[in-house]
Write a protein that holds these residues in place. Structure first.
Motif, PDB file in Angstrom:
ATOM      1  N   UNK A 110       0.798  -1.228   0.000  1.00 33.08           N
ATOM      2  CA  UNK A 110       0.000   0.000   0.000  1.00 33.08           C
ATOM      3  C   UNK A 110       0.830   1.277   0.000  1.00 33.08           C
ATOM      4  N   UNK A 111       2.143   1.146   0.105  1.00 30.49           N
ATOM      5  CA  UNK A 111       2.957   2.359   0.149  1.00 30.49           C
ATOM      6  C   UNK A 111       2.887   3.118  -1.179  1.00 30.49           C
ATOM      7  N   UNK A 112       2.706   4.433  -1.126  1.00 29.81           N
ATOM      8  CA  UNK A 112       2.681   5.213  -2.364  1.00 29.81           C
ATOM      9  C   UNK A 112       4.080   5.550  -2.856  1.00 29.81           C
ATOM     10  N   UNK A 113       5.099   5.247  -2.047  1.00 24.36           N
ATOM     11  CA  UNK A 113       6.470   5.587  -2.413  1.00 24.36           C
ATOM     12  C   UNK A 113       7.061   4.541  -3.345  1.00 24.36           C
ATOM     13  N   UNK A 114       8.183   4.892  -3.950  1.00 27.31           N
ATOM     14  CA  UNK A 114       8.878   3.975  -4.842  1.00 27.31           C
ATOM     15  C   UNK A 114       9.492   2.838  -4.025  1.00 27.31           C
ATOM     16  N   UNK A 115       9.441   1.631  -4.568  1.00 25.02           N
ATOM     17  CA  UNK A 115       9.996   0.462  -3.875  1.00 25.02           C
ATOM     18  C   UNK A 115      11.138  -0.125  -4.695  1.00 25.02           C
TER      19      UNK A 115
END
Length: 229
Positions: A110-115
């Motif tokens: 669910x993280x909106x950041x880049x992975x």
């Protein structure tokens, strides 16, 4: 009356304090996962990376469930059998391990950041390792709880003894995964398990899981009082 394994399982989370301890442990894991995702570099936003910190953090509290379980054995003129009590720590340990897996997976998904490029690499092995980490942590708690009468001292020992041995073996790093829980934890939660690393984990299980509890049961029996068989 001899206590059965289901009876011991009910005791493992049978008080309000123990249920709140479980909730607090899981909330701490959730907060840690969110903080890690927010602060980590994209390359470090992986399931293994999250699990390594979150499961390690929660494993600090897991032994306390085992200590509280075996502290019940010292009450009353007839003590319940040791084995069902020791095995019953598996319930809170598995709950912590499985919910920790779900926390890490959901936080990463669910993280909106880049992975990272491969955020789910070795996810299956890490998930299994997460449960095994918590189970061994619980057994360390039951073992030291049997050996040490004071709940506070036993809990502190679950932190000081494993980490102290890990530090002492710092000059012999090859021995750490064979002899210390933390050494095997790093391997399990990295997901990079080989046949040799599974053997190392079994050695840690025998020393810290089986050995401590066998020694603790012997000390408890020798300390007086009748133990149900």
């Amino acid at each position: 009356m001899t206590e059965t394994f289901p009876d011991a399982l009910r005791r493992s989370l049978g008080t309000r304090a123990r249920r709140w301890l479980l909730v607090g442990t899981l909330v701490a894991g959730l907060l840690a996962a969110v903080a890690l995702v927010a602060a980590a570099a994209p390359a470090d936003r992986t399931f293994a990376g999250l699990s390594g910190t979150v499961q390690s953090l929660m494993s600090v509290a897991t032994p306390l469930f085992g200590i509280l379980l075996v502290s019940d054995l010292r009450r009353g003129p007839v003590r319940p059998a040791v084995l069902p009590t020791v095995l019953a720590v598996g319930l809170p340990a598995v709950v912590i391990g499985v919910v920790g897996v779900l926390i890490c997976a959901a936080t990463l998904a669910l993280t909106p950041a880049e992975v990272a490029d491969e955020p789910w690499r070795n996810a299956g092995t890490v998930a299994v390792g997460s449960v095994l980490v918590q189970f061994v942590a619980g057994l360390v708690g039951t073992g030291l709880g049997l050996l040490v009468r004071s709940v506070v001292v036993a809990f502190l020992a679950t932190i000081v003894l494993p980490l102290g041995l890990f530090a002492l073996l710092g000059g012999v790093e090859a021995a750490q995964p064979w002899l210390t829980p933390f050494g095997s934890v790093r391997n399990l939660l990295s997901g990079e398990m080989t046949a040799l690393r599974w053997v190392q984990w079994l050695c840690v299980l025998l020393i810290w899981g089986v050995g401590l509890n066998v020694a603790g049961a012997a000390v408890l029996n020798r300390g007086g009082g009748r133990v149900a068989r």
